[in-house]
Design an enzyme around this catalytic site. Structure first.
Site, PDB file in Angstrom:
ATOM      1  N   HIS C  22       0.830  -1.194   0.000  1.00  0.00           N
ATOM      2  CA  HIS C  22       0.000   0.000   0.000  1.00  0.00           C
ATOM      3  C   HIS C  22       0.879   1.263   0.000  1.00  0.00           C
ATOM      4  O   HIS C  22       1.714   1.440   0.871  1.00  0.00           O
ATOM      5  CB  HIS C  22      -0.900  -0.036   1.242  1.00  0.00           C
ATOM      6  CG  HIS C  22      -1.809   1.152   1.340  1.00  0.00           C
ATOM      7  ND1 HIS C  22      -2.450   1.492   2.507  1.00  0.00           N
ATOM      8  CD2 HIS C  22      -2.199   2.067   0.419  1.00  0.00           C
ATOM      9  CE1 HIS C  22      -3.179   2.574   2.309  1.00  0.00           C
ATOM     10  NE2 HIS C  22      -3.044   2.933   1.042  1.00  0.00           N
ATOM     11  N   ASP C  64      -4.672   3.224  -5.088  1.00  0.00           N
ATOM     12  CA  ASP C  64      -4.817   3.695  -3.711  1.00  0.00           C
ATOM     13  C   ASP C  64      -6.044   4.594  -3.576  1.00  0.00           C
ATOM     14  O   ASP C  64      -6.100   5.673  -4.171  1.00  0.00           O
ATOM     15  CB  ASP C  64      -3.546   4.474  -3.333  1.00  0.00           C
ATOM     16  CG  ASP C  64      -3.480   4.734  -1.840  1.00  0.00           C
ATOM     17  OD1 ASP C  64      -4.459   4.440  -1.128  1.00  0.00           O
ATOM     18  OD2 ASP C  64      -2.432   5.218  -1.387  1.00  0.00           O
ATOM     19  N   TYR C 114      10.826  13.273 -12.283  1.00  0.00           N
ATOM     20  CA  TYR C 114      12.055  12.464 -12.322  1.00  0.00           C
ATOM     21  C   TYR C 114      12.504  12.069 -10.917  1.00  0.00           C
ATOM     22  O   TYR C 114      12.828  10.913 -10.641  1.00  0.00           O
ATOM     23  CB  TYR C 114      13.187  13.241 -12.999  1.00  0.00           C
ATOM     24  CG  TYR C 114      13.117  13.282 -14.501  1.00  0.00           C
ATOM     25  CD1 TYR C 114      12.274  12.429 -15.223  1.00  0.00           C
ATOM     26  CD2 TYR C 114      13.908  14.173 -15.226  1.00  0.00           C
ATOM     27  CE1 TYR C 114      12.218  12.487 -16.605  1.00  0.00           C
ATOM     28  CE2 TYR C 114      13.865  14.221 -16.609  1.00  0.00           C
ATOM     29  CZ  TYR C 114      13.020  13.374 -17.302  1.00  0.00           C
ATOM     30  OH  TYR C 114      12.975  13.411 -18.669  1.00  0.00           O
TER      31      TYR C 114
END
Lengths: 143, 143, 143, 143, 143, 143, 143, 143, 143, 143
Positions: C22, C64, C114
């Site tokens: 999770h 999620d 990034y």
């Protein structure tokens, strides 16, 4: 399999519990715990819930009696409105069999719990589905 | 854990079942099977019995329909006097849910079973306690 | 290959998605994304575009629901003058099949994207050619 | 990705084709081929069919012109009653683009094909679903 | 060896160039460059000079057109009194064949060049003997 | 260290005993046994004699009751003139505590003993100084 | 085993003592010391107490005579009320045989001792049961 | 062994000297130098003294002529009272054979010397017994 | 790079030549030789032809003077009709510089040459394009 | 370095001698012995001759007194015409210091010596230049 060793404990888990020293911590994570991401040493116990593992581990692993609270649970986010998680009652019963009273159980806020898990000696990944089931055990001494 | 995947199947077991091809065999060994000694690839499932694993594996793994008997059990040593092992009835029920009839189950003499296990793609080590519980599955095709 | 598993998902990718917990993130990078340079764990899917992979992954990976925006795209540099990238419409359609609405999609500035990728659990390297196609998925819970 | 290199060829596959010498063989196996079991070096191309890979590989890999038949297919089991597999026509067309005529294609009986695969330099695992799609290429010389 | 691939490019170098993404840098160091000490990934090309390698690499590797100067040389220490290094003229000619103009070439002070090399994706060790021959290439996109 | 586990058993030895299956053998070699040369898996117990280790191991490891003689000693070379080694009496006493009678102990000629050791699952290297002290244990079942 | 070498010193421990240089430190930890967690190099001596190991090590390892106190013990927590640990008397006797006087023994507070152990060249894990038994040795010179 | 190569230079040492670039440093440590602890790359030359090694190395390794002092010794602690170490005279003679004058030799305080050794490309462990014998060489260029 | 060492010899090649003993063989394979497939130890020299390497190697590697023919070429298949390969003249000239006469050169049939290559200490992979250019060198003694 | 240990014995050599058991053999090869090719475990002692090593090893390693000839030399090829090698006299003197008489030295034909070396526990590579200097030692017992 060996005599005296609960069969839920794999050779790797047994070796890991053995290697740990006084004060080292092991996390038993539930099925959604990011165990593979956080673990210094990862031990998978797929298909198992935490109470079965906890009881088996405590047969071999002494808890730390030098600190007040050798067991730590993840704090319920909304403590005022959420009931005490069901599974904590199971934990309380198992721990009391090993002489750990309820007031020896600590609670750590979720993200602090995560940070502490990253420093633990090992994390066990279970597939426990109960909420707030993650638990940290601090190893005690064999005398 | 993932959607659609029984939680008893660890990431490594899932990867292994996926990698296998048509005709490759996987052994599910009981708790006393010398799995670590014989396995080309070893997958531990400590604390689990075989029926639970078998049912979970068959949800994902097709059996070989190109051979007469894609499932193999270890032959009872004294077939005339020993009763059919209880656990074989469980296997029969699980297999029939996946369209494998009783006459598609082969039986291999103990030492021949061992030799074949050494050539299998992988061996799963369980802590199953029933006798004559070892079982070999031959993978079929996805079409 | 296995039953229930889209065949675009390699054994390694399947194992990786399974291991994630999770809150762990996985990046699906386009063909020019510096995946090998930034990845903690690298999974190559040469010859594939992102929409095919995204759809296959979402069949198994829960997103999620504890955060507002479990999906993140790389922000268009000149948002005022550049049109919304074509491929985002494809993503929107795929995501809506999995109950993710458009307002649950976040946008991250290129260099922040990034940096976040370097911390992700894994990066998938595709050969997707569309611009602004990189996408981050945050894993949810199996209950 | 690089100029001149078809993007279906992963860095590992490209490196492998480059390393091979005159007379070395590479197998392109279909989705049910026991590639992980038999391969000296395994290259996975999940989600791809064989014709796309074959065409891309032949752009870079010269076939052996020192032997009569540098390409080998798996023999149809019941040649008299089974029609020529559809996919062989595709192969014929691709090969003819690279100056390989139909009579330069060999056929190997199934189990001999397996044994030869185990000695090959590498095996590519695809998820091709056509029957009799496995193919062996023998590398030629760059002069 | 493969068709289309200059034979000075080893399998490892080819794989490395392929793995690099947009913005990743590769250093081609001269014979005295501390390549083994600084490199994240080291590729040795003993016995070769840089112009031969540069020309071969540019046949496959696109340069970054999103930045002004995708090529970087090591600055001459005493720019006012030292002449422009001979080898730079060779580089200019090679680069112009690949549409890189002289004003797209950057110059980096020696120690800054070293620090940047340590962060590069890879360093190639040649035995080039010319002074000021080290060169950094920034990879562009394949579209 | 753990509860219930004799502290002479290292984590690696414990793991090894656990991994072994029914019929697997472990050799406890004396201080001059060529253990490092012959062992598939080597476990060093420098500074320990064999009786201490044997007693500790038997607390956890069941012996094979399916064979007549689950314990094997190295045959005295000149049986007619050499007395029974002193240490064998110690072994007899320890084994009898674990329900192994003297007639369940086999004797193997020196070079046959060596060959069998090479096939054993593991060899333990002690620094036992008694002659004819090497001993092989065959693991039994946990039921 | 070798001539001149106490047999409690395993090949790995011997090699480690040999590799150490002037000023390098080795920790001999008791049975509850978190050795596996803290050690740069871990050497297990399960089943042994510290005095036996200490005496054997000092036969080979010179102590540092360039510092005032080449030996360090863990400070007793409540120095005013706790008696001097019994085992320290044993240490004193062993050390005096090797020309180390009592005033050459330092004492380090528990957590400082842990931090220093993490920087030591190696940690030996024993199963010593005495309290305050952990000891650090600083290697001297061979001249 | 090879022609032109002094036989005291092992294959690993030769490879290491070859890999080093301009400005990289190598430490030749005496018999008590903590080489295994500090080295990025460790090369053991047990049984050898430093002058023999130094002379052999300088036959192949150019020293850095771009810096004033390409050779560094460890400073004598009490420079006013201690005489110049005998071995330095040997070093001076060897170095002068390779055009290094006495004023090109630097001296570094003991702990600074240690810190610099940790950053060196490699450390050679000898069993030289002379005091103040440690020496650092900075590699020059081959032109 | 080092003094006295031809710069075409990489650190790995230099180390390999050094490690070889009297009678050990090294194969220099042409650009199409299946070097990666056959080699016990593989050394790549992409971009180089064999004569350059041969001359550099012979500066360091002594040839075996205990056998009649320390150099072996691959036999021309149709010796009666094919002319002597051009490159053999180059080899003859290089070898004569190192006191190897033409009658000290052996010729081995192609498949025997392959089998011998598989047993060689190492194989060098070049990109030499001449036919019949493969060559085996047997190392001699340094006295 | 350690007390009691000759400094020519490296940590790895010391560890290897320690690990060997009764009857295990170690070869000390001269500078031209193909040690890297034949060795199960290779220990390099570049720059050393054999007598120095032999004397140091025998200080620690007991020779086998259960066999008639625990030491083996390589047979002189032309025994009738070649004189006894000079170095054998040195060996005789060293061995006699360790109670090994001349008639306890065996001689093995060259190729039989090579085959036996391949089965030895370890081979030490020296740079000894004398002819017929290779020697095999069979380890005895510590009692």
């Amino acid at each position: 399999m060996l005599k005296r060793i609960p069969n839920i404990l794999s050779p790797d888990l047994l070796k890991t519990l053995h290697e740990m020293g006084h004060g080292d911590e092991i996390v038993i994570g539930d099925g959604n715990f990011p165990a593979a991401n956080y673990a210094n040493r990862l031990i998978r116990c797929d298909g198992h819930n935490i109470p079965d593992l906890l009881a088996a581990i405590l047969e071999l692993l002494p808890l730390d009696t030098f600190v007040d609270k050798p067991v730590t649970l993840m704090q319920v986010v909304d403590e005022q409105n959420e009931p005490t998680p069901e599974i904590w009652h199971e934990y309380k019963d198992i721990l009391s069999e090993f002489q750990v009273a309820e007031n020896q159980i600590d609670h750590e806020e979720r993200f602090a719990f995560y940070e502490r898990s990253k420093r633990a000696y090992a994390i066990i990944a279970t597939t426990e589905k109960a909420l707030y089931a993650n638990i940290i055990l601090k190893k005690g001494v064999i005398s």
